[in-house]
Design a protein around this motif. Structure first.
Motif, PDB file in Angstrom:
ATOM      1  N   GLU A 166       0.830  -1.210   0.000  1.00 66.17           N
ATOM      2  CA  GLU A 166       0.000   0.000   0.000  1.00 66.17           C
ATOM      3  C   GLU A 166       0.863   1.258   0.000  1.00 66.17           C
ATOM      4  O   GLU A 166       0.524   2.245  -0.663  1.00 66.17           O
ATOM      5  N   LYS A 167       1.976   1.226   0.740  1.00 64.20           N
ATOM      6  CA  LYS A 167       2.875   2.380   0.768  1.00 64.20           C
ATOM      7  C   LYS A 167       3.480   2.619  -0.613  1.00 64.20           C
ATOM      8  O   LYS A 167       3.549   3.774  -1.086  1.00 64.20           O
ATOM      9  N   GLU A 168       3.933   1.551  -1.250  1.00 65.61           N
ATOM     10  CA  GLU A 168       4.541   1.698  -2.565  1.00 65.61           C
ATOM     11  C   GLU A 168       3.528   2.214  -3.581  1.00 65.61           C
ATOM     12  O   GLU A 168       3.853   3.058  -4.424  1.00 65.61           O
ATOM     13  N   GLU A 169       2.286   1.717  -3.496  1.00 67.12           N
ATOM     14  CA  GLU A 169       1.249   2.179  -4.414  1.00 67.12           C
ATOM     15  C   GLU A 169       0.926   3.647  -4.173  1.00 67.12           C
ATOM     16  O   GLU A 169       0.739   4.412  -5.126  1.00 67.12           O
ATOM     17  N   ASN A 170       0.870   4.052  -2.902  1.00 68.12           N
ATOM     18  CA  ASN A 170       0.589   5.457  -2.588  1.00 68.12           C
ATOM     19  C   ASN A 170       1.730   6.358  -3.040  1.00 68.12           C
ATOM     20  O   ASN A 170       1.500   7.442  -3.600  1.00 68.12           O
ATOM     21  N   ASP A 171       2.975   5.903  -2.806  1.00 67.61           N
ATOM     22  CA  ASP A 171       4.132   6.685  -3.256  1.00 67.61           C
ATOM     23  C   ASP A 171       4.126   6.843  -4.772  1.00 67.61           C
ATOM     24  O   ASP A 171       4.462   7.919  -5.301  1.00 67.61           O
ATOM     25  N   ALA A 172       3.735   5.774  -5.466  1.00 70.03           N
ATOM     26  CA  ALA A 172       3.692   5.836  -6.926  1.00 70.03           C
ATOM     27  C   ALA A 172       2.629   6.823  -7.395  1.00 70.03           C
ATOM     28  O   ALA A 172       2.844   7.588  -8.350  1.00 70.03           O
ATOM     29  N   ARG A 173       1.466   6.843  -6.714  1.00 67.62           N
ATOM     30  CA  ARG A 173       0.412   7.789  -7.083  1.00 67.62           C
ATOM     31  C   ARG A 173       0.863   9.230  -6.867  1.00 67.62           C
ATOM     32  O   ARG A 173       0.643  10.104  -7.710  1.00 67.62           O
ATOM     33  N   LEU A 174       1.521   9.477  -5.726  1.00 71.62           N
ATOM     34  CA  LEU A 174       1.992  10.827  -5.434  1.00 71.62           C
ATOM     35  C   LEU A 174       3.062  11.261  -6.430  1.00 71.62           C
ATOM     36  O   LEU A 174       3.086  12.422  -6.861  1.00 71.62           O
ATOM     37  N   ALA A 175       3.951  10.334  -6.797  1.00 69.99           N
ATOM     38  CA  ALA A 175       4.999  10.660  -7.761  1.00 69.99           C
ATOM     39  C   ALA A 175       4.391  10.998  -9.120  1.00 69.99           C
ATOM     40  O   ALA A 175       4.827  11.942  -9.801  1.00 69.99           O
ATOM     41  N   ALA A 176       3.372  10.235  -9.519  1.00 70.52           N
ATOM     42  CA  ALA A 176       2.721  10.499 -10.802  1.00 70.52           C
ATOM     43  C   ALA A 176       2.033  11.861 -10.790  1.00 70.52           C
ATOM     44  O   ALA A 176       2.092  12.608 -11.779  1.00 70.52           O
ATOM     45  N   LYS A 177       1.392  12.200  -9.666  1.00 70.87           N
ATOM     46  CA  LYS A 177       0.736  13.509  -9.566  1.00 70.87           C
ATOM     47  C   LYS A 177       1.758  14.637  -9.632  1.00 70.87           C
ATOM     48  O   LYS A 177       1.516  15.671 -10.255  1.00 70.87           O
ATOM     49  N   ALA A 178       2.908  14.427  -8.967  1.00 63.88           N
ATOM     50  CA  ALA A 178       3.941  15.457  -8.977  1.00 63.88           C
ATOM     51  C   ALA A 178       4.493  15.668 -10.386  1.00 63.88           C
ATOM     52  O   ALA A 178       4.703  16.814 -10.823  1.00 63.88           O
ATOM     53  N   LEU A 179       4.722  14.587 -11.118  1.00 68.74           N
ATOM     54  CA  LEU A 179       5.221  14.708 -12.483  1.00 68.74           C
ATOM     55  C   LEU A 179       4.193  15.381 -13.386  1.00 68.74           C
ATOM     56  O   LEU A 179       4.544  16.199 -14.261  1.00 68.74           O
ATOM     57  N   GLU A 180       2.915  15.031 -13.157  1.00 68.46           N
ATOM     58  CA  GLU A 180       1.859  15.667 -13.950  1.00 68.46           C
ATOM     59  C   GLU A 180       1.810  17.166 -13.676  1.00 68.46           C
ATOM     60  O   GLU A 180       1.666  17.980 -14.602  1.00 68.46           O
ATOM     61  N   LYS A 181       1.953  17.531 -12.426  1.00 73.22           N
ATOM     62  CA  LYS A 181       1.958  18.944 -12.063  1.00 73.22           C
ATOM     63  C   LYS A 181       3.171  19.663 -12.652  1.00 73.22           C
ATOM     64  O   LYS A 181       3.059  20.808 -13.142  1.00 73.22           O
ATOM     65  N   LEU A 182       4.315  18.994 -12.635  1.00 73.16           N
ATOM     66  CA  LEU A 182       5.523  19.590 -13.201  1.00 73.16           C
ATOM     67  C   LEU A 182       5.358  19.839 -14.692  1.00 73.16           C
ATOM     68  O   LEU A 182       5.752  20.898 -15.202  1.00 73.16           O
ATOM     69  N   ARG A 183       4.755  18.872 -15.395  1.00 71.40           N
ATOM     70  CA  ARG A 183       4.525  19.054 -16.828  1.00 71.40           C
ATOM     71  C   ARG A 183       3.560  20.220 -17.081  1.00 71.40           C
ATOM     72  O   ARG A 183       3.733  21.005 -18.017  1.00 71.40           O
ATOM     73  N   ALA A 184       2.523  20.322 -16.212  1.00 68.83           N
ATOM     74  CA  ALA A 184       1.550  21.402 -16.382  1.00 68.83           C
ATOM     75  C   ALA A 184       2.195  22.762 -16.168  1.00 68.83           C
ATOM     76  O   ALA A 184       1.936  23.718 -16.917  1.00 68.83           O
ATOM     77  N   VAL A 185       3.031  22.861 -15.150  1.00 65.96           N
ATOM     78  CA  VAL A 185       3.708  24.127 -14.884  1.00 65.96           C
ATOM     79  C   VAL A 185       4.665  24.468 -16.020  1.00 65.96           C
ATOM     80  O   VAL A 185       4.771  25.628 -16.444  1.00 65.96           O
ATOM     81  N   THR A 186       5.365  23.458 -16.516  1.00 60.53           N
ATOM     82  CA  THR A 186       6.309  23.678 -17.612  1.00 60.53           C
ATOM     83  C   THR A 186       5.588  24.194 -18.856  1.00 60.53           C
ATOM     84  O   THR A 186       6.137  25.016 -19.618  1.00 60.53           O
TER      85      THR A 186
END
Length: 232
Positions: A166-186
């Motif tokens: 569950e921790k790994e899945e949650n970390d993966a979701r947060l990482a994906a959201k962060a990358l999506e946000k980074l792309r949006a800001v870029t």
């Protein structure tokens, strides 16, 4: 497969996962004994019979249970006063063998047949609705069977694997959201020096958060706590 010394020691522990030995679970304690970093008298649930078993395996002398770890006592089981329970789930989070049923803001209940009597659910309860009551006058291995120990170990291992997944899945979701946000800001348009500076500020914040998460994931977990045998 040939069992290591730690494997053989773990097989002799009652698998209550109570942490009274000074380690976070039975396995780390077994490994510490195998390395010569822990004594064989740090497991009150196993009692003097447990010390004798470990002595026979390791060749170390039989010594009394270290009072710093607790005392051998009649085996208890946790009971919840359901009239007082507020459904906070803290006891569920603390139980190392998934012996508590309930959901947030709903009444919880103990499954007596699964409870190892570890006491770990008592302290987190904010309304003191959990009591440890003896279910037998017997102590140590006289009050606990190998079948119960094996079942408790299986539930503990299954829970540990589930929480890690569950921790790994949650970390993966947060990482994906962060990358999506980074792309949006870029992709944001910057039509002035001020807008460009703000854009770069956002990018730096997100990039730093991603890097912190990466470093955290790459950092090995801290060594389990142990008791200083010199003070025992």
């Amino acid at each position: 497969m040939t069992k290591t010394l730690a494997d053989q020691i773990e097989d002799l522990l009652p698998q209550t996962q109570c942490t009274k030995c000074g380690y976070p679970a039975c396995r780390p304690y077994a490994e510490a004994i195998a390395r010569g970093e822990a004594e064989i008298n740090q497991c009150p649930p196993g009692g003097m019979e447990g010390v004798a078993r470990l002595s026979a395996l390791t060749g170390r002398p039989i010594i009394p249970i270290n009072p710093a770890n607790g005392v051998e006592r009649p085996r208890p089981v946790a009971f919840i006063d359901e009239a007082l329970c507020i459904g906070c789930t803290l006891c569920i989070q603390a139980c190392p063998v998934d012996a508590i049923l309930g959901a947030a803001k709903q009444m919880h209940t103990i499954l007596p047949s699964l409870c190892t009597g570890c006491d770990l659910c008592v302290a987190p309860c904010p309304v003191d609705c959990i009591s440890m009551l003896p279910v037998t006058e017997r102590t140590g291995w006289d009050a606990w069977s190998q079948e119960q120990a094996d079942a408790a170990r299986a539930r503990h291992d299954f829970r540990s694997e589930r929480l890690q997944r569950e921790k790994e899945e949650n970390d993966a979701r947060l990482a994906a959201k962060a990358l999506e946000k980074l792309r949006a800001v870029t992709a944001e348009q910057a039509n002035s020096a001020e807008e460009l500076a703000e854009k770069e500020r956002k990018r730096a914040i997100i990039a730093a958060a991603i890097e912190r998460a990466r470093q955290k994931a790459a950092t090995p977990p801290p060594a389990p706590p142990s008791l200083d045998n010199k003070d025992q």
